[in-house]
Design a protein around this motif. Structure first.
Motif, PDB file in Angstrom:
ATOM      1  N   ARG A 159      14.854 -22.159  25.080  1.00  0.00           N
ATOM      2  CA  ARG A 159      16.214 -21.899  25.527  1.00  0.00           C
ATOM      3  C   ARG A 159      16.410 -20.415  25.752  1.00  0.00           C
ATOM      4  O   ARG A 159      17.461 -19.990  26.185  1.00  0.00           O
TER       5      ARG A 159
ATOM      6  N   ILE B 219      16.632 -16.990  27.341  1.00  0.00           N
ATOM      7  CA  ILE B 219      17.005 -16.644  28.712  1.00  0.00           C
ATOM      8  C   ILE B 219      16.015 -15.628  29.272  1.00  0.00           C
ATOM      9  O   ILE B 219      15.883 -14.531  28.732  1.00  0.00           O
TER      10      ILE B 219
ATOM     11  N   LEU C  73      17.091 -14.455  34.885  1.00  0.00           N
ATOM     12  CA  LEU C  73      18.296 -15.271  34.747  1.00  0.00           C
ATOM     13  C   LEU C  73      19.438 -14.434  34.176  1.00  0.00           C
ATOM     14  O   LEU C  73      20.579 -14.534  34.627  1.00  0.00           O
TER      15      LEU C  73
ATOM     16  N   HIS D 224      24.877 -22.171  27.000  1.00  0.00           N
ATOM     17  CA  HIS D 224      24.504 -23.363  27.761  1.00  0.00           C
ATOM     18  C   HIS D 224      25.720 -24.289  27.791  1.00  0.00           C
ATOM     19  O   HIS D 224      26.219 -24.694  26.744  1.00  0.00           O
TER      20      HIS D 224
ATOM     21  N   TRP E 273      21.318 -27.272  25.053  1.00  0.00           N
ATOM     22  CA  TRP E 273      19.893 -27.489  25.276  1.00  0.00           C
ATOM     23  C   TRP E 273      19.386 -28.676  24.477  1.00  0.00           C
ATOM     24  O   TRP E 273      18.602 -29.481  24.954  1.00  0.00           O
TER      25      TRP E 273
ATOM     26  N   GLU F  10      19.660 -27.760  30.686  1.00  0.00           N
ATOM     27  CA  GLU F  10      18.578 -26.891  31.153  1.00  0.00           C
ATOM     28  C   GLU F  10      18.948 -25.423  31.039  1.00  0.00           C
ATOM     29  O   GLU F  10      20.125 -25.067  31.024  1.00  0.00           O
ATOM     30  N   THR F  11      17.919 -24.591  30.949  1.00  0.00           N
ATOM     31  CA  THR F  11      18.117 -23.147  30.952  1.00  0.00           C
ATOM     32  C   THR F  11      17.981 -22.687  32.400  1.00  0.00           C
ATOM     33  O   THR F  11      16.902 -22.337  32.856  1.00  0.00           O
ATOM     34  N   ASN F  12      19.094 -22.772  33.115  1.00  0.00           N
ATOM     35  CA  ASN F  12      19.120 -22.346  34.515  1.00  0.00           C
ATOM     36  C   ASN F  12      20.508 -21.803  34.843  1.00  0.00           C
ATOM     37  O   ASN F  12      21.428 -21.892  34.026  1.00  0.00           O
ATOM     38  N   LEU F  13      20.656 -21.260  36.025  1.00  0.00           N
ATOM     39  CA  LEU F  13      21.912 -20.622  36.428  1.00  0.00           C
ATOM     40  C   LEU F  13      23.064 -21.615  36.453  1.00  0.00           C
ATOM     41  O   LEU F  13      24.189 -21.288  36.059  1.00  0.00           O
TER      42      LEU F  13
ATOM     43  N   ASN G 232      23.625 -24.208  34.571  1.00  0.00           N
ATOM     44  CA  ASN G 232      24.049 -24.709  33.264  1.00  0.00           C
ATOM     45  C   ASN G 232      24.393 -23.606  32.271  1.00  0.00           C
ATOM     46  O   ASN G 232      24.665 -23.879  31.110  1.00  0.00           O
ATOM     47  N   THR G 233      24.378 -22.362  32.688  1.00  0.00           N
ATOM     48  CA  THR G 233      24.639 -21.266  31.762  1.00  0.00           C
ATOM     49  C   THR G 233      25.746 -20.371  32.275  1.00  0.00           C
ATOM     50  O   THR G 233      26.032 -20.321  33.475  1.00  0.00           O
TER      51      THR G 233
END
Length: 124
Positions: free
Chosen positions: A54, A56, A60, A87, A91, A96-99, A101-102
């Motif tokens: 998780r 970053i 990102l 998030h 998580w 997901e650890t992406n743009l 979802n964060t």
């Protein structure tokens, strides 16, 4: 970041119940690496999964700064150095650890989101 309040809350929770709540575990694991090791009994390793993180990545973080600029809580003026990544779908629940979802939250609003306290009134 100063985690004095978090540490005190964890100690109090363990002393009271002898265990940690789901929300405390989610807060503790918000930004960490987790890998799985499945065993049979106490020593026979059956499977070692890949590490999923998780944490970053720097790219990102830069994208979030460009998009969010700081804490995304309406009216919050916390400086960027007092912020961290949140998030939206946790998580541990498949987020997901992406743009997409964060987003960036100051420490206080991030903690409130994890503890289900809702949102604080805007700070001046």
């Amino acid at each position: 970041a100063d985690n004095t309040d978090l540490i005190a809350a964890i100690r109090e929770e363990v002393e009271h119940d002898g265990r940690l709540s789901t929300e405390t575990l989610l807060r503790l694991t918000c930004d960490c690496n987790i890998s799985r090791v499945l065993t049979a009994g106490t020593s026979e390793i059956l499977d070692v999964g890949r590490t999923t993180t998780r944490t970053i990545p720097p790219a990102l973080w830069r994208a979030l700064i460009a998009r969010d600029g700081g804490c995304t809580e309406p009216g919050c003026t916390a400086p960027l150095w007092a912020c961290e990544v949140h998030h939206e779908k946790h998580w541990a629940h498949g987020g997901e650890t992406n743009l997409a979802n964060t987003n960036i939250k100051c420490w206080r609003h991030h903690r409130n989101d994890h503890e289900g306290n809702g949102h604080d009134p805007p700070r001046g």
